[in-house]
Scaffold this motif. Structure first.
Motif, PDB file in Angstrom:
ATOM      1  N   ASP A 142      -9.303 -14.367  -1.228  1.00 40.41           N
ATOM      2  CA  ASP A 142      -9.852 -13.260  -1.720  1.00 40.41           C
ATOM      3  C   ASP A 142     -11.041 -13.428  -2.512  1.00 40.41           C
ATOM      4  O   ASP A 142     -12.025 -12.532  -2.402  1.00 40.41           O
ATOM      5  CB  ASP A 142      -8.885 -12.410  -2.470  1.00 40.41           C
ATOM      6  N   LYS A 153       4.504  -4.662   0.650  1.00 40.61           N
ATOM      7  CA  LYS A 153       3.230  -5.297   0.635  1.00 40.61           C
ATOM      8  C   LYS A 153       2.101  -4.634   1.871  1.00 40.61           C
ATOM      9  O   LYS A 153       0.962  -4.135   1.582  1.00 40.61           O
ATOM     10  CB  LYS A 153       3.125  -6.861   0.935  1.00 40.61           C
ATOM     11  N   ALA A 154       2.700  -4.591   2.928  1.00 38.52           N
ATOM     12  CA  ALA A 154       1.990  -3.903   4.207  1.00 38.52           C
ATOM     13  C   ALA A 154       1.548  -2.595   3.815  1.00 38.52           C
ATOM     14  O   ALA A 154       0.812  -1.803   4.149  1.00 38.52           O
ATOM     15  CB  ALA A 154       2.669  -4.143   5.465  1.00 38.52           C
ATOM     16  N   THR A 162      -3.579  -5.835   5.865  1.00 43.29           N
ATOM     17  CA  THR A 162      -4.255  -6.153   4.508  1.00 43.29           C
ATOM     18  C   THR A 162      -5.983  -6.748   4.577  1.00 43.29           C
ATOM     19  O   THR A 162      -6.624  -6.065   3.780  1.00 43.29           O
ATOM     20  CB  THR A 162      -3.515  -7.262   3.787  1.00 43.29           C
ATOM     21  N   ARG A 222       1.665  -8.583   8.151  1.00 39.80           N
ATOM     22  CA  ARG A 222       0.943  -7.910   6.814  1.00 39.80           C
ATOM     23  C   ARG A 222      -0.200  -8.407   6.400  1.00 39.80           C
ATOM     24  O   ARG A 222      -1.140  -7.596   6.169  1.00 39.80           O
ATOM     25  CB  ARG A 222       1.863  -8.358   5.772  1.00 39.80           C
ATOM     26  N   ALA A 260      -1.348  -1.890   2.062  1.00 41.91           N
ATOM     27  CA  ALA A 260      -2.523  -2.441   2.525  1.00 41.91           C
ATOM     28  C   ALA A 260      -3.426  -1.284   2.919  1.00 41.91           C
ATOM     29  O   ALA A 260      -3.110  -0.089   2.808  1.00 41.91           O
ATOM     30  CB  ALA A 260      -2.251  -3.197   3.836  1.00 41.91           C
TER      31      ALA A 260
END
Length: 411
Positions: free
Chosen positions: A12, A162-163, A127, A123, A166
């Protein structure tokens, strides 16, 4: 002993994205790490050791070297390590795959070594903006020899949550469906790609794609919302039409009573993934209430009061109405719901009506209905009082006469 920041945080950083992942590595033995950090606590043994120190997780290098560790990572886009002196170490294909924006397994056996990576790939697709699965990823995810049945429910639940946080959460379902990985964990959606979402007048796609689209729209509406709103809102979008997957074939493309069927399905899915009580309730209420929430301004006053109070009591008003807004395409639903909720919460029982048991509750609901009716002058008479109709003005007058003394008493 040297320490490295690895994985998604470095990825990232290079892509200019905000990151919450912080994966830390150390290059010594576990005994040396404990000696250097006596406050560290081992929290996982397999498939690799994880130590917790000052709120951060530390892992020894897989295979004893950075080069080997990079090859044993899940995906090439995550196979990165940033040293304390600023040097970056990477898998041989990482930088090319970052440029091409593809999700590729770091090795031919990466997904077989840890099948939860199948859900992580989905995921990441949800994301990482502009990324798509590499053909090698699709093949590895579809490999029938790799079983996901033994993956811990909590791991699948974490990847799902977590998805839901996103930017394009619908891609999570799309990729699992494309590679045949909805079952057994998302069994309720197995076959959803072949079921029409509704009559052609209202829907032009399948239940699966409609669900994915509503997830994406909900995520877009949730920009700027805290995670405690965003995640249950998108999860609600995933659950809202689960009842359509069990519609009897002889009534398709209609989905009569899918809210009732969906309520049970949403509960079963949340239980299977070991999700929190709040997430479970968000999905269940979304399945049962999304149709009402989608037409909230036109509901009868009593129905609106009951709907708003149920969502408010569960702490799910914003998630439910953000989903309803995304599903219905009607702007302003959340704002209208919050205005109406403020009106009914401002109502108080007069002292003479308090402490009367169930009667107090009935009186309070009547007062709230009256207050909401007074605050909604543009609604037609049949929306103001349950059981009345525009063609029966006397019925409307009787309802108003019943409530008027309560309103006067409260004043």
């Amino acid at each position: 002993m040297h320490y490295y920041t690895a994985g998604g945080a470095v990825r990232d950083l290079l892509l200019g994205l905000e990151s919450r992942d912080l994966d830390l590595l150390f290059d010594g033995t576990e005994a040396e790490f404990i000696q250097a950090n006596p406050g560290a606590r081992k929290v996982r043994e397999l498939p690799c050791s994880i130590y917790l120190l000052d709120g951060r997780e530390y892992t020894p290098l897989r295979g004893g070297s950075l080069a080997t560790d990079m090859l044993r990572r899940d995906f090439t886009c995550n196979a990165l390590a940033l040293a304390e002196d600023g040097r970056i170490f990477a898998h041989p294909q990482t930088f090319g795959d970052l440029r091409e924006r593809v999700i590729r397994p770091a090795s031919p056996s990466a997904l077989a070594d840890d099948p939860v990576r199948i859900f992580r790939a989905a995921r990441l697709y949800a994301t990482l903006p502009g990324f798509s699965p590499h053909p090698e990823c699709l093949a590895a995810m579809s490999d029938a020899a790799v079983s996901v049945r033994e993956v811990a429910a909590e791991q699948v639940g974490r990847e799902t949550a977590k998805a839901c946080a996103a930017g394009k959460p619908g891609n999570f379902l799309r990729l699992l469906a494309e590679t045949g990985r909805l079952s057994p964990w998302f069994a309720e959606l197995e076959g959803a790609a072949g079921i029409p979402a509704g009559p052609p007048k209202y829907h032009d796609t399948s239940v699966l794609e409609h669900t994915a689209r509503v997830m994406d729209k909900t995520a877009l509406l949730c920009r700027g919302e805290p995670e405690e709103v965003r995640v249950p809102a998108v999860w609600s979008a995933l659950c809202h039409d689960l009842g359509k997957t069990s519609t009897p074939g002889d009534i398709l493309p209609h989905h009569y009573e899918h809210e009732r069927r969906g309520e049970e399905a949403a509960g079963l899915l949340a239980d299977r993934l070991r999700l929190s009580v709040r997430m479970r309730e968000a999905g269940v209420k979304a399945a049962r209430l999304h149709m009402k929430a989608g037409v909230h301004p036109t509901l009868r006053v009593g129905t609106r009061v009951d709907l708003l109070l149920e969502a408010h009591a569960a702490g799910l008003l914003r998630p439910l109405f953000l989903l309803a807004q995304a599903d219905s395409g009607r702007a302003g639903l959340l704002a209208a719901a919050e205005r109406d909720l403020a009106v009914i919460l401002a109502v108080r029982l007069p002292p003479a009506r308090q402490n009367l048991g169930a009667a107090s509750g009935i009186h309070l609901r009547q007062l709230r209905c009256a207050a909401l009716a007074e605050a909604s002058p543009r609604l037609r008479p049949e929306h103001l009082f349950p059981g009345s109709a525009a063609s029966h003005p006397q019925s409307v007058k009787k309802q108003r006469a019943k409530i008027a003394p309560l309103v006067e008493e409260e004043s």
